[in-house]
Design a protein around this motif. Structure first.
Motif, mmCIF file in Angstrom:
data_model
loop_
_atom_site.group_PDB
_atom_site.id
_atom_site.type_symbol
_atom_site.label_atom_id
_atom_site.label_comp_id
_atom_site.label_asym_id
_atom_site.label_seq_id
_atom_site.Cartn_x
_atom_site.Cartn_y
_atom_site.Cartn_z
ATOM 1 N N THR A 150 15.677 -73.289 48.837
ATOM 2 C CA THR A 150 17.081 -72.321 48.458
ATOM 3 C C THR A 150 17.952 -73.357 49.018
ATOM 4 O OG1 THR A 150 15.975 -70.807 48.439
ATOM 5 C CG2 THR A 150 17.995 -70.345 48.594
ATOM 6 N N VAL A 151 19.481 -73.781 49.104
ATOM 7 C CA VAL A 151 19.824 -74.150 48.854
ATOM 8 C C VAL A 151 21.439 -73.508 49.009
ATOM 9 C CG1 VAL A 151 21.779 -75.909 48.986
ATOM 10 C CG2 VAL A 151 19.606 -76.395 48.404
ATOM 11 N N VAL A 152 21.819 -73.175 50.270
ATOM 12 C CA VAL A 152 22.312 -72.103 50.249
ATOM 13 C C VAL A 152 24.489 -73.050 51.178
ATOM 14 C CG1 VAL A 152 24.229 -69.545 50.882
ATOM 15 C CG2 VAL A 152 21.612 -69.877 51.498
ATOM 16 N N ILE A 153 25.642 -73.044 49.976
ATOM 17 C CA ILE A 153 26.657 -73.827 50.237
ATOM 18 C C ILE A 153 27.311 -72.671 50.403
ATOM 19 C CG2 ILE A 153 28.130 -75.565 49.441
ATOM 20 C CD1 ILE A 153 26.409 -75.990 47.107
ATOM 21 N N THR A 154 28.319 -72.632 51.634
ATOM 22 C CA THR A 154 29.112 -71.657 52.285
ATOM 23 C C THR A 154 30.668 -72.325 51.778
ATOM 24 O OG1 THR A 154 29.302 -72.479 54.024
ATOM 25 C CG2 THR A 154 27.942 -70.506 53.703
ATOM 26 N N ALA A 155 31.668 -71.362 52.049
ATOM 27 C CA ALA A 155 33.255 -71.501 51.506
ATOM 28 C C ALA A 155 33.292 -72.747 50.203
ATOM 29 C CB ALA A 155 33.615 -72.650 52.936
ATOM 30 N N ILE A 156 33.401 -72.103 49.251
ATOM 31 C CA ILE A 156 33.547 -72.309 48.041
ATOM 32 C C ILE A 156 35.024 -71.760 47.805
ATOM 33 C CG2 ILE A 156 32.902 -72.900 45.707
ATOM 34 C CD1 ILE A 156 30.009 -73.268 46.578
ATOM 35 N N PRO A 157 35.978 -72.454 47.849
ATOM 36 C CA PRO A 157 36.819 -72.366 46.833
ATOM 37 C C PRO A 157 36.919 -71.682 45.582
ATOM 38 C CG PRO A 157 37.519 -74.024 48.079
ATOM 39 C CD PRO A 157 36.087 -74.298 48.030
ATOM 40 N N GLN A 158 37.240 -70.404 44.307
ATOM 41 C CA GLN A 158 37.704 -69.787 43.533
ATOM 42 C C GLN A 158 38.780 -69.185 43.322
ATOM 43 O OE1 GLN A 158 35.557 -66.292 42.725
ATOM 44 N NE2 GLN A 158 33.216 -66.980 41.399
ATOM 45 N N GLY A 159 38.867 -69.379 41.973
ATOM 46 C CA GLY A 159 39.954 -68.214 41.746
ATOM 47 C C GLY A 159 39.351 -66.925 41.163
ATOM 48 N N GLU A 160 39.564 -65.907 41.210
ATOM 49 C CA GLU A 160 39.516 -64.845 40.471
ATOM 50 C C GLU A 160 40.510 -64.091 39.525
ATOM 51 O OE1 GLU A 160 36.138 -61.794 40.639
ATOM 52 O OE2 GLU A 160 36.179 -62.372 42.010
ATOM 53 N N CYS A 161 40.486 -63.317 38.751
ATOM 54 C CA CYS A 161 41.433 -62.917 38.242
ATOM 55 C C CYS A 161 41.205 -61.353 38.201
ATOM 56 C CB CYS A 161 41.050 -62.791 36.722
ATOM 57 S SG CYS A 161 42.401 -61.612 36.280
ATOM 58 N N PRO A 162 42.056 -60.710 39.263
ATOM 59 C CA PRO A 162 41.468 -58.941 39.408
ATOM 60 C C PRO A 162 42.268 -58.021 38.258
ATOM 61 C CG PRO A 162 44.288 -59.306 39.852
ATOM 62 C CD PRO A 162 43.789 -61.313 39.275
ATOM 63 N N ARG A 163 42.169 -58.711 37.071
ATOM 64 C CA ARG A 163 42.830 -57.582 36.313
ATOM 65 C C ARG A 163 41.557 -57.599 35.246
ATOM 66 N NH1 ARG A 163 47.344 -58.029 31.905
ATOM 67 N NH2 ARG A 163 46.556 -56.473 31.307
ATOM 68 N N CYS A 164 40.079 -58.862 35.040
ATOM 69 C CA CYS A 164 39.681 -58.745 34.563
ATOM 70 C C CYS A 164 37.726 -59.427 34.181
ATOM 71 C CB CYS A 164 39.441 -59.547 32.865
ATOM 72 S SG CYS A 164 39.813 -61.640 33.216
ATOM 73 N N GLY A 165 38.374 -60.464 35.973
ATOM 74 C CA GLY A 165 36.848 -60.905 36.818
ATOM 75 C C GLY A 165 37.382 -62.335 36.455
ATOM 76 N N SER A 166 37.422 -62.761 35.283
ATOM 77 C CA SER A 166 36.957 -63.986 35.293
ATOM 78 C C SER A 166 37.078 -64.847 37.004
ATOM 79 C CB SER A 166 38.361 -64.487 34.157
ATOM 80 O OG SER A 166 38.112 -66.352 33.995
ATOM 81 N N GLN A 167 36.342 -66.009 36.464
ATOM 82 C CA GLN A 167 36.217 -67.189 37.548
ATOM 83 C C GLN A 167 36.916 -68.211 37.435
ATOM 84 O OE1 GLN A 167 32.722 -65.654 38.589
ATOM 85 N NE2 GLN A 167 33.257 -63.882 39.759
ATOM 86 N N VAL A 168 37.366 -69.094 38.183
ATOM 87 C CA VAL A 168 37.260 -70.530 38.214
ATOM 88 C C VAL A 168 36.983 -71.178 38.967
ATOM 89 C CG1 VAL A 168 39.323 -69.977 35.873
ATOM 90 C CG2 VAL A 168 40.121 -70.373 38.296
#
Length: 72
Positions: free
Chosen positions: A35-53
């Motif tokens: 098991t590998v855990v990577i922390t502090a990964i930058p992500q964009g998330e839409c507050p309207r639909c939940g889409s993640q980029v």
């Protein structure tokens, strides 16, 4: 920049017309039986639909970390 700002990236607008908001996430994966855990990964998330980029440089960095773990 705050602690959950997605490292200051501008993610733009979602196809649903919402505006992506930056955040830092944690990802847990199994690589070569470990098991590998990577922390502090930058992500964009839409507050309207939940889409993640993700930005391409973030994906490339995660891939290099996982390749190194696979070879370890």
């Amino acid at each position: 920049m705050g602690a959950n700002d997605g490292a200051g990236f501008d993610y733009g607008h979602c196809t649903c017309t919402g505006m992506y908001q930056g955040q830092l996430i944690e990802v847990e994966m199994v690589v070569a039986g470990r098991t590998v855990v990577i922390t502090a990964i930058p992500q964009g998330e839409c507050p309207r639909c939940g889409s993640q980029v993700y930005k391409m440089q973030v994906i490339e960095r995660m891939e290099s970390i996982l390749r190194a773990e696979k070879q370890a």
